[in-house]
Scaffold this motif. Sequence first.
Motif, mmCIF file in Angstrom:
data_model
loop_
_atom_site.group_PDB
_atom_site.id
_atom_site.type_symbol
_atom_site.label_atom_id
_atom_site.label_comp_id
_atom_site.label_asym_id
_atom_site.label_seq_id
_atom_site.Cartn_x
_atom_site.Cartn_y
_atom_site.Cartn_z
ATOM 1 N N GLN A 4 7.625 -17.162 1.636
ATOM 2 C CA GLN A 4 7.264 -16.450 2.125
ATOM 3 C C GLN A 4 6.446 -16.574 0.219
ATOM 4 O OE1 GLN A 4 4.829 -15.539 4.569
ATOM 5 N NE2 GLN A 4 3.485 -13.853 3.350
ATOM 6 N N ALA A 5 5.005 -16.588 0.134
ATOM 7 C CA ALA A 5 4.367 -16.327 -1.335
ATOM 8 C C ALA A 5 3.609 -14.713 -1.332
ATOM 9 C CB ALA A 5 4.226 -17.243 -2.075
ATOM 10 N N SER A 6 3.940 -13.021 -2.507
ATOM 11 C CA SER A 6 3.617 -12.295 -2.244
ATOM 12 C C SER A 6 3.977 -12.357 -3.806
ATOM 13 C CB SER A 6 3.898 -11.385 -1.699
ATOM 14 O OG SER A 6 5.707 -11.586 -2.167
ATOM 15 N N GLY A 7 2.892 -10.873 -4.123
ATOM 16 C CA GLY A 7 2.436 -10.412 -5.333
ATOM 17 C C GLY A 7 2.264 -10.597 -6.518
ATOM 18 N N GLY A 8 0.905 -11.751 -5.809
ATOM 19 C CA GLY A 8 -0.394 -11.858 -6.421
ATOM 20 C C GLY A 8 -1.638 -10.274 -6.971
ATOM 21 N N GLY A 9 -2.546 -10.684 -7.451
ATOM 22 C CA GLY A 9 -3.346 -9.789 -7.859
ATOM 23 C C GLY A 9 -4.161 -10.164 -8.574
ATOM 24 N N LEU A 10 -4.198 -9.346 -9.150
ATOM 25 C CA LEU A 10 -5.939 -9.350 -11.002
ATOM 26 C C LEU A 10 -4.860 -8.409 -12.081
ATOM 27 C CD1 LEU A 10 -8.821 -9.965 -11.918
ATOM 28 C CD2 LEU A 10 -9.739 -7.415 -10.896
ATOM 29 N N VAL A 11 -5.030 -9.209 -13.265
ATOM 30 C CA VAL A 11 -4.830 -8.116 -13.977
ATOM 31 C C VAL A 11 -5.523 -8.700 -15.412
ATOM 32 C CG1 VAL A 11 -3.274 -10.688 -14.748
ATOM 33 C CG2 VAL A 11 -2.667 -8.697 -15.314
ATOM 34 N N GLN A 12 -5.616 -8.003 -16.801
ATOM 35 C CA GLN A 12 -6.160 -8.485 -17.699
ATOM 36 C C GLN A 12 -5.750 -9.359 -18.062
ATOM 37 O OE1 GLN A 12 -7.355 -4.432 -19.065
ATOM 38 N NE2 GLN A 12 -9.000 -4.484 -18.407
ATOM 39 N N THR A 13 -6.593 -10.674 -19.201
ATOM 40 C CA THR A 13 -5.567 -10.974 -20.642
ATOM 41 C C THR A 13 -5.112 -10.390 -20.842
ATOM 42 O OG1 THR A 13 -7.952 -12.227 -20.934
ATOM 43 C CG2 THR A 13 -6.319 -12.669 -22.235
ATOM 44 N N GLY A 15 -1.621 -9.685 -19.483
ATOM 45 C CA GLY A 15 -1.204 -8.835 -18.784
ATOM 46 C C GLY A 15 0.130 -9.372 -18.162
ATOM 47 N N SER A 16 1.142 -8.622 -17.418
ATOM 48 C CA SER A 16 2.171 -9.301 -16.603
ATOM 49 C C SER A 16 1.826 -8.555 -15.339
ATOM 50 C CB SER A 16 3.124 -8.761 -17.556
ATOM 51 O OG SER A 16 3.918 -9.023 -18.913
ATOM 52 N N LEU A 17 2.329 -10.342 -14.549
ATOM 53 C CA LEU A 17 2.573 -10.204 -13.341
ATOM 54 C C LEU A 17 4.156 -10.487 -12.961
ATOM 55 C CD1 LEU A 17 0.515 -8.868 -10.701
ATOM 56 C CD2 LEU A 17 -0.304 -11.338 -10.715
ATOM 57 N N ASN A 18 3.865 -10.448 -11.531
ATOM 58 C CA ASN A 18 5.391 -11.018 -10.767
ATOM 59 C C ASN A 18 5.565 -11.260 -9.417
ATOM 60 O OD1 ASN A 18 6.841 -10.214 -13.557
ATOM 61 N ND2 ASN A 18 7.516 -8.357 -12.378
ATOM 62 N N ILE A 19 5.790 -12.465 -9.702
ATOM 63 C CA ILE A 19 4.880 -13.223 -8.100
ATOM 64 C C ILE A 19 6.651 -13.067 -7.660
ATOM 65 C CG2 ILE A 19 2.891 -12.738 -8.059
ATOM 66 C CD1 ILE A 19 3.513 -16.295 -8.836
ATOM 67 N N SER A 20 6.551 -13.170 -6.068
ATOM 68 C CA SER A 20 7.727 -13.514 -5.552
ATOM 69 C C SER A 20 7.433 -14.592 -4.277
ATOM 70 C CB SER A 20 8.580 -12.367 -4.853
ATOM 71 O OG SER A 20 8.597 -11.312 -6.082
ATOM 72 N N CYS A 21 9.049 -15.220 -3.866
ATOM 73 C CA CYS A 21 8.731 -16.382 -2.631
ATOM 74 C C CYS A 21 10.299 -16.240 -1.855
ATOM 75 C CB CYS A 21 8.507 -17.937 -3.329
ATOM 76 S SG CYS A 21 9.403 -19.146 -2.506
ATOM 77 N N ALA A 22 9.676 -15.613 -0.719
ATOM 78 C CA ALA A 22 11.302 -15.051 -0.158
ATOM 79 C C ALA A 22 11.023 -16.495 1.115
ATOM 80 C CB ALA A 22 10.851 -13.827 0.100
ATOM 81 N N ALA A 23 11.969 -16.411 1.247
ATOM 82 C CA ALA A 23 13.085 -17.566 2.038
ATOM 83 C C ALA A 23 13.837 -16.908 3.804
ATOM 84 C CB ALA A 23 13.209 -18.557 1.054
ATOM 85 N N SER A 24 12.426 -17.881 4.540
ATOM 86 C CA SER A 24 13.997 -17.801 6.252
ATOM 87 C C SER A 24 13.879 -18.939 6.453
ATOM 88 C CB SER A 24 13.242 -16.645 6.579
ATOM 89 O OG SER A 24 11.709 -17.446 6.867
ATOM 90 N N GLY A 25 14.995 -18.443 7.299
ATOM 91 C CA GLY A 25 15.483 -20.139 7.749
ATOM 92 C C GLY A 25 16.598 -20.938 7.062
ATOM 93 N N ARG A 26 16.412 -20.779 6.579
ATOM 94 C CA ARG A 26 18.020 -21.397 5.614
ATOM 95 C C ARG A 26 18.160 -21.044 3.933
ATOM 96 N NH1 ARG A 26 18.329 -26.557 6.973
ATOM 97 N NH2 ARG A 26 18.433 -27.439 8.916
ATOM 98 N N THR A 27 19.022 -20.442 3.786
ATOM 99 C CA THR A 27 19.487 -20.194 1.956
ATOM 100 C C THR A 27 19.110 -20.933 1.423
ATOM 101 O OG1 THR A 27 21.288 -19.238 1.234
ATOM 102 C CG2 THR A 27 21.856 -21.585 2.491
#
Length: 126
Positions: A4-13, A15-27
């Motif tokens: 499950q990816a999340s954290g996207g959005g609108l940012v100005q040139t 700028g910074s942004l952090n996105i995440s990828c959370a896993a389930s079901g397996r380590t």
Amino acid sequence: VQLQASGGGLVQTGGSLNISCAASGRTLSRYSIGWFRQAPGKEREFVAVFGWSGTKIYADAVKGRFTISRDNAKNTVYLQMSNLKPEDTAAYYCAARQGAAHQGGTYMPARYYNNWGQGTLVTVSS
């Protein structure tokens, strides 16, 4: 493993942004996790990968600006993006594969990844 990816959005040139990828079901500890992106009308391209052995590889276009990290305890992989440019605008996807992050010094392309998240949209305004 489900991603499950999340954290996207609108940012100005610049700028910074952090996105995440959370896993389930397996380590995630035994998976190499890659980030790919796809801009409208373009093919999906490699961004970065964090191999199960600790190897990190970046695409030339993001080297020095993006940082990939993982927290196996949280079963999550992160992509810290800084000094963003309009050309970074794309849907960002995380993907997992049970294997090395690279072969012959080159990252594994998208077709070698078995599990994909749904993508999170990053828009960089000029």
